[in-house]
Enzyme design. Sequence first.
Site, PDB file in Angstrom:
ATOM      1  CB  SER A 119      81.334  15.129 -35.929  1.00 21.24           C
ATOM      2  OG  SER A 119      81.317  13.918 -35.207  1.00 21.24           O
ATOM      3  CE  LYS A 122      84.215  14.870 -32.502  1.00 19.53           C
ATOM      4  NZ  LYS A 122      82.996  14.269 -33.044  1.00 19.53           N
ATOM      5  CB  SER A 299      85.679  13.101 -36.354  1.00 24.15           C
ATOM      6  OG  SER A 299      84.381  13.535 -36.016  1.00 24.15           O
TER       7      SER A 299
END
Length: 464
Positions: A119, A122, A299
């Site tokens: 993640s 991102k 997230s």
Amino acid sequence: MSRSGQRRRLGRFALVGLVVLLLVVGGATWSLGWVDHWRGHDRVAATPPPLPLSVHPPSPSPAPAIAAPSDGTLKPEAVRRVLRRGLTAALGDHVLAAVAGTTGAAVASRGSGVATPASTNKLLTAATVLTLDGPEKRFATRVVAGTGHRIVLVGGGDPLLAARPDKGYPQAADLTTLARETAAALRQRGTHRVRLQYDAGLFTGPAVNPSWPPSYISEGVVAPITALWADEGRTHGGDGRVADPAADAARTFANALTAAGIGVAGSPSAATAPAGATLLAQVQSPPLREIVDHVLETSDNEGAEVLAHQAGLAAGTGGSFAGGVEAVTTTLTKLGVDTTGLTLHDGSGLSRADRLSATTLVQVLQKAATQARLAPIVSALPVAAFSGSLLERYDDHADAGRGVVRAKTGTLTGVDALAGYTRDADGSPVVFAVVADRVDVPDTLKARDALDALASALTTCRCG
């Protein structure tokens, strides 16, 4: 926690040596746990921002007891010493790490090449869409007049579009409000019964990323990505995902339209909105800076994928997975970020085929710390022991990282990453990124603790 308690706690926070007001206050209701970590789904609930004037700005940190205030330059050997001690065996045999100030090259690093970012990917998506669309961009969901008594619900790629009003943060647009405004517009036209169509054609290409395991959809890890949905394609009142989010959103809208006094004949059907069609009503998303705040803090995989599609549209590469990836790579290169070895397949980091270097992560964070257009990234990052995916971490009350470290987590089975900001004992801002993508599953929680301990060690280091 009481609001007065929040004030006292916020007063102790040091924010990376940057002048950034905290946009998140309060306790999250769903934190990163073992099952989510195992499945690579580290999404948590958002924490709401403070009400205006309800929170005092952070107090300055006390001057160091030893040594003069730092000029912001980090000492390479001191940082290397922290890395040598902090990169423990629990992180496995493939770890990339880089540490720098808010500008300039990394002063210390470990490992070379690229790794699976999970993640932390991102961060790249957020930097790209903010660069291309700007922090104040909003995404509209519209209803337009079709032929005869047809109306068309047109998806605008609003990642946070909800089924009904909610006073949470960010303040999402919703289909119930849109239905009421549409009903009012129809009554003014003397129309009391319609046929509903829906247009989700803003995004193109597959709705499910080809690089994702099929289990992601069947197990409800992520929804099919579309320009029209409600509640990110989640089942009503649950955490599962619907098979066709656009059709489900249209049914939700039809029910709301009926409740607002407009009859809906038959079932909604997919269509393309006529060019130049008359606008009946529309609702707009929160500004992009608030969406980024939500996506990074919680997230949010679906939200990140929609933002990547929006980046593709803004870059002219197409509102698709491929278009989003091309937009990210091209935009970061234009920003001056080193993209050597960068290979992406999505915008969320769910793909195990994604690869990037620790240098890329550090340089994206440096851009966010020094460019006003990207500043929402800094304030969006979870705060250690306080918000988002770091709420349940740093649980030792004596931990120096509590309230100081701001970082994006990355979690897949066998992958643990942490990338963000802190400042050392002399007040020097520190930007760091650590990615470990060969963690033995039994060592998963030990690896997570090792990352947290490393960030805390940078906080107590006299590296400036």
